[in-house]
Write an enzyme that holds these catalytic residues in place. Structure first.
Site, short mmCIF file in Angstrom:
data_model
loop_
_atom_site.label_atom_id
_atom_site.label_comp_id
_atom_site.label_asym_id
_atom_site.label_seq_id
_atom_site.Cartn_x
_atom_site.Cartn_y
_atom_site.Cartn_z
CG ASN A 77 0.20 2.27 3.68
OD1 ASN A 77 -0.83 2.33 3.02
ND2 ASN A 77 1.34 2.82 3.31
N GLY A 78 -0.73 -1.26 6.27
CA GLY A 78 -0.44 -2.21 7.35
C GLY A 78 -1.72 -2.90 7.79
NE ARG A 83 5.10 1.49 -1.28
CZ ARG A 83 5.94 1.54 -0.25
NH1 ARG A 83 7.07 2.18 -0.39
NH2 ARG A 83 5.65 0.98 0.87
CE LYS A 134 12.21 -3.05 -5.37
NZ LYS A 134 13.00 -4.23 -5.78
CE LYS A 153 14.82 -11.69 -8.86
NZ LYS A 153 15.29 -11.62 -7.51
CB CYS A 204 -0.88 0.02 1.24
SG CYS A 204 -1.92 -1.41 1.39
CG HIS A 261 19.71 -37.14 -0.95
ND1 HIS A 261 20.05 -38.36 -0.44
CD2 HIS A 261 20.86 -36.44 -1.05
CE1 HIS A 261 21.36 -38.40 -0.21
NE2 HIS A 261 21.87 -37.25 -0.59
CD GLU A 294 17.61 -13.93 -6.03
OE1 GLU A 294 16.73 -14.23 -5.21
OE2 GLU A 294 17.48 -12.98 -6.83
CD GLU A 303 10.80 -11.78 -7.83
OE1 GLU A 303 10.02 -11.28 -7.02
OE2 GLU A 303 12.03 -11.67 -7.72
CD1 TRP A 316 -0.29 -6.02 -3.23
CD2 TRP A 316 -0.49 -6.84 -1.16
NE1 TRP A 316 0.15 -7.32 -3.24
CE2 TRP A 316 0.05 -7.85 -1.99
CE3 TRP A 316 -0.69 -7.13 0.19
CZ2 TRP A 316 0.37 -9.12 -1.51
CZ3 TRP A 316 -0.37 -8.40 0.66
CH2 TRP A 316 0.16 -9.37 -0.20
O1 M6R Z 1 13.29 -4.74 0.50
P1 M6R Z 1 13.81 -6.06 0.98
O2 M6R Z 1 15.17 -6.39 0.41
O3 M6R Z 1 13.78 -6.23 2.45
O4 M6R Z 1 12.79 -7.12 0.36
C1 M6R Z 1 12.85 -8.47 0.70
C2 M6R Z 1 12.03 -9.31 -0.25
O5 M6R Z 1 10.68 -8.97 -0.18
C3 M6R Z 1 12.52 -9.16 -1.69
O6 M6R Z 1 13.86 -9.50 -1.81
C4 M6R Z 1 11.68 -10.04 -2.64
O7 M6R Z 1 11.94 -11.39 -2.38
C5 M6R Z 1 11.97 -9.66 -4.09
N1 M6R Z 1 10.75 -9.54 -4.81
C6 M6R Z 1 12.82 -10.62 -4.80
O8 M6R Z 1 13.11 -10.24 -6.09
#
Ligand code: M6R
Length: 601
Positions: free
Chosen positions: A104-105, A29, A596, A483, A2, A502, A479, A486, A78
């Protein structure tokens, strides 16, 4: 997640259009609906709420609907409590249509708070937790409380992290209340005032800010009793708090796509220089921080999502370079370690935004045990930076695409440098990383991108992608999976190469794509053997490696970067993820369901 933008200006300033412009800057965001409340020409509250993207909304249309008055409050939502609909979008208003709220929150105890209002016959127009705030302030005003006291009374009862804006259309006041989620006041020209949850909400108009701290609220006035400056109060005591105006460096934050089609590819390409920027740290400060690491009794590296995978890589880097045991954990699991925390524990918190609620909660746990907090963070002035005992900036510049790329390699670079500093080899670490930065600069050329695009065409219809790595490249395999998930929505899974046999090997069948992240270190031969095991079952092996190997069906060459292999190995996967998204017709900057900065639990 949000976003909040508030504008208080002068008559005819076109506040709704100003707020619309600010909300558009918070689009990155992630959100699913939006809305604005403003005062019409007769001083009455008018609201507009919409589902979907704000990009297409024009200033003219918003002005036609809400007028061009001097005050407006806006929000991007959101969804958490209540589905994605116009009635659940913010602003929410009270029964009398006097008080408007954006929030927000999460209000964790909202059901209990709502029950009292329902019993007292308040009419609810939404399923949100937010709406209760409007009704409680309405009750306070009806009892003769001042707007500020009515707002404080309910704010004191809220549980959970949140921030909200309450606008009293009749009394000419706006309260901006911070209870664990960010809110910043901006001071513009000739009496203009802004409030936003993200400095990008008003940075185009002013770089002069006043920070609202947790447990505080800012009161802005408009209309006949308007005052030139906001007043700051402590929420529980109602006492005044003094604040300074701070100028922030807006060139770093104000960035556009600079001719690229999307933020994601622009940010990937910026790694040509952001790695060098990340390690551009003051040597004395690095040595001081390294000493803290050496003297700590227990070090935890903590982050969420991608940052969490970087922290796991940090555990290997500290072991390999500094021969030190550090623990890594994802932020949402950190509280399980609370029994091991003491005043001598050091927590290294890693984050791009500095606003991730799981991480801020983990910090609360660490602080409650007296642990010291060092943060590696990208956003200056973020909550994380402000609650830490020490911080190092990642210097990656604004990262707008939801998928983290340049902040990730900045985090990896800075953690590698910290490990070198802890080993008493800071200069050697700087040399290695500067060399890596140059290698990345050479690697990210149009021919290289074209080769990855060709691979993306081959993989675009894949159902699954597997990624393997060993040692420090194991968390990088995870990681890489994040990528791909998402951006392309392809099911991707990262494993430790040795774990394949395994269980996951059962998933490999003819043509299954498997990316092997290979480093020129003592894990190399075993990773290649694992790739062979995949190939023997018909898998299609993509090697990300400094040297070609007969097991690779497709080779993506990366420089031999020594212990900096995680930095160079993740970059081709980022480029692949981008092109897969584009080929599959997905907007790479704004993946569905994600945001974001994740400010709810
Ligand atoms: O702003 P932050 O680095 O704390 O965010 C953490 C995660 O939400 C962030 O890395 C998320 O996993 C990304 N979308 C990955 O690309």
């Amino acid at each position: 997640m949000c976003g909040i933008v508030v504008y208080v200006g002068r008559k005819g300033d076109g506040a709704p259009a100003v707020v619309l412009e600010g909300l558009k800057r918070l689009e990155y965001r992630g959100y699913d609906s939006w809305g604005i409340a403003a005062l019409d020409s007769r001083g009455r509250l008018a609201t507009l709420r919409r589902v979907g993207k704000i990009g297409g909304a024009s200033a003219d249309r918003v002005t036609r609907l809400l007028g061009s008055g001097s005050v407006a409050v806006g929000h991007t939502r959101w969804a958490t409590h209540g589905g994605i609909s116009e009635r659940n979008a913010h602003p929410q208003v009270d029964c009398k249509g006097r008080v408007a709220i954006v929030h927000n929150g999460i209000i964790e105890n909202y059901q209990e708070l709502k029950a009292g209002l329902v019993a007292r016959k308040h009419r609810f127009a939404s399923e949100t937790d937010t709406e209760i705030l409007a009704h409680y302030i309405e009750e306070g005003l009806a009892r003769g409380q001042s707007f500020s006291d009515a707002t404080r009374s309910i704010a004191k009862r809220l549980k959970g992290r949140s921030a909200f804006i309450a606008m009293d259309s009749k009394g000419g006041q706006i309260a901006a209340v911070r209870l664990g989620a960010p809110l910043i006041v901006g001071i513009g020209k000739k009496g203009e005032m802004f409030v936003s949850s993200d400095v990008n909400g008003f940075l185009e108009r002013t770089n002069k800010v006043m920070y609202i701290d947790d447990g505080e609220m800012a009161l802005l006035s408009f209309g006949k009793k308007a005052q030139k400056a906001p007043e700051f109060l402590n929420v529980s005591r109602g006492t005044k708090v003094r604040k300074r105006i701070i100028g922030i460096d807006w060139k770093r934050e104000r960035e556009s796509k600079l001719g690229y089609d999307h933020f994601l590819i622009k940010e990937i390409m910026e790694q040509k220089h952001t790695i060098a920027q990340a390690i551009n740290q003051d040597d004395a400060k690095m040595r001081q921080v390294a000493n803290r690491i050496k003297n700590a009794f227990g070090v935890f590296i903590v982050g969420a999502g991608t940052a969490g995978r970087v922290c796991a890589a940090g555990e290997y880097l500290f072991s390999d370079i500094a021969k030190r045991h550090v623990n890594s954990t994802v932020a949402s699991e950190f509280s399980s370690y609370r029994h091991y925390l003491t005043k001598k524990t050091l927590m290294i918190a890693v984050s791009q935004s500095g606003e991730t609620v799981d991480l801020l909660d983990a910090i609360d746990v660490a602080k409650s045990k007296g642990a010291r907090i060092l943060s590696l963070v990208n956003v200056f002035g973020s909550t994380l930076m402000r609650v830490s005992d020490d911080f190092l900036m990642l210097n990656a510049g604004a990262e707008k695409a939801v998928a983290s790329t340049k902040a990730t390699t900045a985090q990896l670079s800075l953690l590698t440098l910290l490990a070198y500093a802890t080993a008493g080899r800071l200069k050697e670490g700087k040399r290695l990383l500067l060399n890596t930065a140059e290698q990345v600069n050479d690697m990210l050329n149009p021919r290289y991108e074209e080769r990855i695009k060709r691979l993306a065409r081959r993989l675009r219809r894949s159902r699954d992608v597997f990624i393997i790595g060993r040692g420090v490249n194991y968390p990088i395999a995870e990681e890489a999976a994040i990528k791909l998930q998402e951006t392309s929505y392809i099911h991707a899974h990262g494993f430790a190469g040795g774990e394949l046999k395994h269980g996951p090997l059962a998933l490999i069948s003819r043509g299954s794509p498997c990316i092997a992240l290979v480093a020129n270190d003592d894990t190399k031969h075993e990773t290649i053997s694992n790739a062979m095991e995949v190939k023997a079952r018909g898998g299609y092996v993509i090697g990300v490696a400094p040297e070609n190997n007969e097991v690779f069906d497709y080779w993506l060459k990366v420089p031999d970067a020594g212990v900096a292999s995680p930095i160079v190995n993740i970059i081709p996967v980022q480029v692949l993820a981008y092109h897969l998204a584009v080929l599959r017709g997905i907007n790479p900057d704004y993946p569905r369901n994600l945001a974001k900065s994740v400010t709810v639990k």
